[in-house]
Write a protein that holds these residues in place. Structure first.
Motif, PDB file in Angstrom:
ATOM      1  N   LEU A  91      80.958  39.302  93.102  1.00  0.00           N
ATOM      2  CA  LEU A  91      82.346  39.291  93.556  1.00  0.00           C
ATOM      3  C   LEU A  91      82.532  40.314  94.673  1.00  0.00           C
ATOM      4  N   PRO A  92      83.468  40.070  95.561  1.00  0.00           N
ATOM      5  CA  PRO A  92      83.690  40.997  96.673  1.00  0.00           C
ATOM      6  C   PRO A  92      84.570  42.197  96.282  1.00  0.00           C
ATOM      7  N   ILE A  93      84.190  42.859  95.197  1.00  0.00           N
ATOM      8  CA  ILE A  93      84.901  44.068  94.773  1.00  0.00           C
ATOM      9  C   ILE A  93      83.873  45.128  94.402  1.00  0.00           C
ATOM     10  N   LYS A  94      84.253  46.370  94.571  1.00  0.00           N
ATOM     11  CA  LYS A  94      83.401  47.474  94.138  1.00  0.00           C
ATOM     12  C   LYS A  94      83.879  47.871  92.743  1.00  0.00           C
ATOM     13  N   VAL A  95      83.072  47.557  91.746  1.00  0.00           N
ATOM     14  CA  VAL A  95      83.465  47.811  90.361  1.00  0.00           C
ATOM     15  C   VAL A  95      83.139  49.262  90.009  1.00  0.00           C
ATOM     16  N   ARG A  96      84.165  49.973  89.571  1.00  0.00           N
ATOM     17  CA  ARG A  96      83.976  51.382  89.211  1.00  0.00           C
ATOM     18  C   ARG A  96      83.191  51.483  87.897  1.00  0.00           C
ATOM     19  N   THR A  97      82.580  52.631  87.699  1.00  0.00           N
ATOM     20  CA  THR A  97      81.915  52.882  86.424  1.00  0.00           C
ATOM     21  C   THR A  97      82.835  53.713  85.544  1.00  0.00           C
ATOM     22  N   ILE A  98      82.691  53.502  84.259  1.00  0.00           N
ATOM     23  CA  ILE A  98      83.478  54.233  83.267  1.00  0.00           C
ATOM     24  C   ILE A  98      82.536  54.706  82.167  1.00  0.00           C
ATOM     25  N   GLN A  99      82.993  55.661  81.401  1.00  0.00           N
ATOM     26  CA  GLN A  99      82.266  56.125  80.225  1.00  0.00           C
ATOM     27  C   GLN A  99      82.905  55.450  79.016  1.00  0.00           C
ATOM     28  N   ALA A 100      82.086  54.851  78.169  1.00  0.00           N
ATOM     29  CA  ALA A 100      82.620  54.125  77.015  1.00  0.00           C
ATOM     30  C   ALA A 100      81.748  54.366  75.791  1.00  0.00           C
ATOM     31  N   VAL A 101      82.402  54.417  74.653  1.00  0.00           N
ATOM     32  CA  VAL A 101      81.725  54.522  73.365  1.00  0.00           C
ATOM     33  C   VAL A 101      81.848  53.161  72.691  1.00  0.00           C
ATOM     34  N   PHE A 102      80.717  52.577  72.308  1.00  0.00           N
ATOM     35  CA  PHE A 102      80.750  51.294  71.609  1.00  0.00           C
ATOM     36  C   PHE A 102      81.296  51.532  70.205  1.00  0.00           C
ATOM     37  N   GLN A 103      82.137  50.616  69.741  1.00  0.00           N
ATOM     38  CA  GLN A 103      82.763  50.800  68.436  1.00  0.00           C
ATOM     39  C   GLN A 103      82.637  49.538  67.597  1.00  0.00           C
ATOM     40  N   ASP A 104      82.323  49.720  66.340  1.00  0.00           N
ATOM     41  CA  ASP A 104      82.397  48.632  65.374  1.00  0.00           C
ATOM     42  C   ASP A 104      83.803  48.689  64.796  1.00  0.00           C
ATOM     43  N   ASP A 105      84.672  47.858  65.299  1.00  0.00           N
ATOM     44  CA  ASP A 105      86.066  47.863  64.861  1.00  0.00           C
ATOM     45  C   ASP A 105      86.364  46.524  64.198  1.00  0.00           C
ATOM     46  N   PRO A 106      86.310  46.477  62.870  1.00  0.00           N
ATOM     47  CA  PRO A 106      86.504  45.197  62.182  1.00  0.00           C
ATOM     48  C   PRO A 106      87.900  44.603  62.349  1.00  0.00           C
ATOM     49  N   SER A 107      88.838  45.375  62.886  1.00  0.00           N
ATOM     50  CA  SER A 107      90.185  44.826  63.064  1.00  0.00           C
ATOM     51  C   SER A 107      90.310  44.034  64.368  1.00  0.00           C
ATOM     52  N   HIS A 108      89.278  44.067  65.214  1.00  0.00           N
ATOM     53  CA  HIS A 108      89.312  43.315  66.475  1.00  0.00           C
ATOM     54  C   HIS A 108      88.035  42.501  66.639  1.00  0.00           C
ATOM     55  N   TYR A 109      88.196  41.329  67.206  1.00  0.00           N
ATOM     56  CA  TYR A 109      87.089  40.417  67.500  1.00  0.00           C
ATOM     57  C   TYR A 109      86.253  40.122  66.260  1.00  0.00           C
ATOM     58  N   ALA A 110      86.949  39.801  65.190  1.00  0.00           N
ATOM     59  CA  ALA A 110      86.280  39.433  63.950  1.00  0.00           C
ATOM     60  C   ALA A 110      85.583  38.084  64.127  1.00  0.00           C
ATOM     61  N   MET A 111      84.780  37.730  63.163  1.00  0.00           N
ATOM     62  CA  MET A 111      84.073  36.451  63.227  1.00  0.00           C
ATOM     63  C   MET A 111      85.029  35.272  63.061  1.00  0.00           C
ATOM     64  N   GLU A 112      85.964  35.394  62.119  1.00  0.00           N
ATOM     65  CA  GLU A 112      86.854  34.261  61.887  1.00  0.00           C
ATOM     66  C   GLU A 112      88.242  34.731  61.480  1.00  0.00           C
ATOM     67  N   GLY A 113      89.153  33.786  61.404  1.00  0.00           N
ATOM     68  CA  GLY A 113      90.547  34.070  61.102  1.00  0.00           C
ATOM     69  C   GLY A 113      91.403  33.833  62.339  1.00  0.00           C
TER      70      GLY A 113
END
Length: 162
Positions: free
Chosen positions: A12-34
């Protein structure tokens, strides 16, 4: 000037900035089903489902990160509902493998799988490890603003290809 064969952009014709992120196992988001899970998985992709039209002739491109999210969601759906028998699942599995290898995240995660703590428990990689990432939200927002410029013909081209 229209794109000629082989001179199309690679990103894409954009310069994507970098960020610092911590990966999280958060069962309240992006669950398998429901119902909330289905809503979140369907909402994560930007308007236009991660496609961009570039150049004077509005050549259609699928942005790889959104193709990968689509594939992850497809595999999630197959895990819930069973394989649909199409070659799509195998395609997605291989596409994700290649995407992970392409990104080659070399962040070191202390306490790798199989490491024993002093009390004898098996430790898992720490979830507090900071990763340097490209800002996916910036890409999402850019595609959203570009989608606002889509014509009905562009939307129809995407619908026909799906």
């Amino acid at each position: 000037m229209p794109y000629l064969e082989g001179d199309r952009p690679r990103e894409l014709p954009i310069k994507v900035r970098t960020i610092q992120a911590v990966f999280q196992d958060d069962p309240s988001h992006y669950a398998m089903e429901g119902i909330p899970a289905w809503a979140e998985w369907n909402a994560i992709r930007p308007p236009g489902k991660g496609f961009a039209f570039l150049g004077e002739e509005y050549f259609a491109f699928d942005v790889s990160m959104w193709h990968q999210i689509h594939c992850l969601n497809h595999i999630r759906t197959m895990l819930i509902n069973g394989d649909d028998g199409s070659s799509h699942t195998a395609h997605c599995f291989h596409y994700l493998r290649q995407g992970i290898l392409c990104a080659a995240d070399t962040t070191l995660e202390p306490g790798g799988v199989g490491s024993k703590k002093e009390n004898g428990e098996i430790s898992h990689p720490e979830t507090k490890t900071v990763h340097t990432c490209r800002d996916w939200r910036q890409v999402h927002d850019w595609l959203g603003s570009e989608h606002e410029k889509w014509t009905p013909e562009m939307q129809e081209r995407l619908n026909e290809a799906s």
